[in-house]
Design an enzyme around this catalytic site. Structure first.
Site, PDB file in Angstrom:
ATOM      1  N   ARG A 179     -27.585  19.817 -14.185  1.00  0.00           N
ATOM      2  CA  ARG A 179     -26.994  19.926 -12.645  1.00  0.00           C
ATOM      3  C   ARG A 179     -25.995  19.886 -13.342  1.00  0.00           C
ATOM      4  NH1 ARG A 179     -28.992  16.573  -8.257  1.00  0.00           N
ATOM      5  NH2 ARG A 179     -28.910  14.966  -9.803  1.00  0.00           N
ATOM      6  N   ARG A 183     -18.093  21.368  -6.041  1.00  0.00           N
ATOM      7  CA  ARG A 183     -17.326  21.167  -5.014  1.00  0.00           C
ATOM      8  C   ARG A 183     -17.075  22.059  -4.409  1.00  0.00           C
ATOM      9  NH1 ARG A 183     -16.227  14.934  -5.647  1.00  0.00           N
ATOM     10  NH2 ARG A 183     -17.950  14.185  -6.403  1.00  0.00           N
ATOM     11  N   ARG A 256     -24.950   7.276 -30.364  1.00  0.00           N
ATOM     12  CA  ARG A 256     -23.694   7.506 -30.414  1.00  0.00           C
ATOM     13  C   ARG A 256     -22.915   6.396 -29.965  1.00  0.00           C
ATOM     14  NH1 ARG A 256     -21.840  11.847 -32.849  1.00  0.00           N
ATOM     15  NH2 ARG A 256     -20.818  12.229 -31.458  1.00  0.00           N
ATOM     16  N   ARG A 287     -10.608  11.402 -24.813  1.00  0.00           N
ATOM     17  CA  ARG A 287     -10.233  10.643 -23.641  1.00  0.00           C
ATOM     18  C   ARG A 287      -8.827  10.171 -23.865  1.00  0.00           C
ATOM     19  NH1 ARG A 287     -14.144   8.111 -19.250  1.00  0.00           N
ATOM     20  NH2 ARG A 287     -15.189   6.850 -20.553  1.00  0.00           N
ATOM     21  N   GLU A 312     -10.276   7.361 -27.324  1.00  0.00           N
ATOM     22  CA  GLU A 312     -11.615   6.876 -27.257  1.00  0.00           C
ATOM     23  C   GLU A 312     -11.841   8.167 -28.061  1.00  0.00           C
ATOM     24  OE1 GLU A 312     -14.129   6.485 -23.912  1.00  0.00           O
ATOM     25  OE2 GLU A 312     -12.803   4.923 -23.010  1.00  0.00           O
ATOM     26  N   TYR A 360     -29.327   5.515 -20.856  1.00  0.00           N
ATOM     27  CA  TYR A 360     -27.822   5.093 -19.768  1.00  0.00           C
ATOM     28  C   TYR A 360     -28.078   4.642 -18.621  1.00  0.00           C
ATOM     29  CZ  TYR A 360     -23.260   5.691 -18.333  1.00  0.00           C
ATOM     30  OH  TYR A 360     -22.469   5.621 -17.781  1.00  0.00           O
ATOM     31  N   ASP A 362     -25.984   3.590 -14.797  1.00  0.00           N
ATOM     32  CA  ASP A 362     -24.656   2.971 -14.278  1.00  0.00           C
ATOM     33  C   ASP A 362     -24.364   1.646 -13.831  1.00  0.00           C
ATOM     34  OD1 ASP A 362     -23.152   5.314 -14.812  1.00  0.00           O
ATOM     35  OD2 ASP A 362     -24.410   6.561 -12.598  1.00  0.00           O
TER      36      ASP A 362
END
Length: 375
Positions: A179, A183, A256, A287, A312, A360, A362
């Protein structure tokens, strides 16, 4: 007699939140961490008056009011809104993909024009796949092209993703990008959650609040004297690598990792934004973070004559490196399930967090999980 009710291995968000809850109900806890500081990956170091996120940018966001109220009961959060920018071949593009991005790419001005452009490119990608007899995307590249079209894929996805994973998109599984947020409004707010922000004063304030009154020790490696540590508490809360806990008996899980290059610059404002992604494959870093913008807004930025940036670099993980992102492919997930089956049989050990659960997380999901544990 055991000295503690809980020995908590790791002082990141999972361990610190667990310690807070246990301490509140009168449990005696000891938190140990192998690093020389508390806080795990949310630890901040004060440099030139700026709270520097030492292990990568952390932006708290959630739609769970219970979680939001909980963290704000420990420390007040500011109004920071995550609006990263992508840099590609000398031009800037807004993220996530929204009407600003589509205008910058194609000059389209209405949602209908943007939608038509994307559908046109998706149709071309589908036609090419069908001509080659491909009915389902075989890799990330094919998946991305039929989701968003070629222009966005080539400029904003391909190079960044290949740097992030150290592999060509044509070699990465399609599920990684099942996905993509699109927007058709002019909105650069990266998250859809109701609440987001940064602790006022930095994440150390949150960790210090969670661990207030709890005994802690840093610079302690649980595995160097494991037998001793296992004897001092009734239960263990383990937030480290689950394969290491079981002495790698089935093999080592893969990750990673990230290498950081930090610079103090003689300017008040380097890039005008907290996060700028570099999506070209030829630029080695993924970034640049300018930490000042997480907590300073408007004229406040000018009060500090210097700024701190961090580049990074996504890197293949090897022994001795800090593991960051689990590689949740079929091989590693199969290996993890073997360790998970062992963990389910443990009566006196609780496993939690991204390393112990090999996924992972959040930040808000970690806290949500701890708030639901029966302590």
């Amino acid at each position: 007699m055991k000295h503690y009710d809980y020995l908590i291995v790791g002082s990141g968000l999972f361990g610190s939140t667990f310690a807070y809850r246990a301490h509140k109900i009168g449990k005696k806890c000891l938190v140990i961490d192998k690093r020389p500081h508390l806080g795990g990956n949310v630890y901040c170091e004060k440099i030139e008056g700026i709270n520097v996120h030492k292990y990568g940018a952390h932006i708290f966001h959630t739609s769970n009011k219970k979680v939001w109220d909980f963290v704000n009961s420990i420390v007040e959060f500011n109004r920071y809104t995550n609006s990263p920018i992508a840099y590609y071949k000398g031009k800037f593009y807004n993220l996530p993909f929204n009407m600003n991005t589509f205008y910058q790419l194609w000059g389209v001005k209405t949602p209908a024009e943007a939608h038509a452009k994307i559908e046109e490119q998706k149709s071309i990608a589908m036609t090419q796949m069908n001509a080659e007899g491909i009915t389902e995307p075989r890799n990330l590249e094919e998946q991305a092209r039929i989701l968003i079209g070629n222009d966005i894929y080539e400029s904003l996805i391909k190079g960044y993703t290949e740097k992030q994973w150290g592999r060509k998109c044509s070699e990465l599984p399609a599920f990684i990008i099942k996905r993509l947020p699109v927007r058709f409004i002019f909105d650069n707010n990266y998250f859809n959650d109701c609440y987001q922000g940064i602790p006022i004063g930095g994440y150390n304030q949150l960790i210090n609040g969670l661990l207030d009154g709890v005994e802690t020790r840093t610079g302690i490696n649980f595995f160097e004297n494991r037998t001793q540590w296992e004897k001092i508490a009734n239960k263990i809360v383990f937030t480290g690598k689950i394969d290491e806990f079981y002495d790698y008996q089935f093999g080592k899980l893969e990750y990673r990792t990230v290498r950081f290059e930090e610079e103090v610059l003689e300017t008040t404002n380097y890039q005008g934004n907290a996060v700028v992604n570099y999506t070209e494959r030829d630029i080695p870093y993924t970034r640049i973070i300018e930490h000042k913008h997480f907590e300073m807004f408007g004229l406040e930025i000018e009060k500090f004559p210097k700024t701190v940036i961090t580049k990074e670099f996504s890197t293949e993980w090897k022994d001795g490196m800090e593991p960051y992102y689990p590689i949740n492919d079929e091989k590693n997930n199969t290996l993890y399930r073997k360790y998970e089956n062992l963990a389910k049989k443990e009566k006196n050990t609780i496993f939690g967090g991204r390393l112990a659960e090999y996924k992972y997380y959040d930040m808000h999901k970690i806290i949500e999980e701890v708030l639901n544990i029966d302590i």
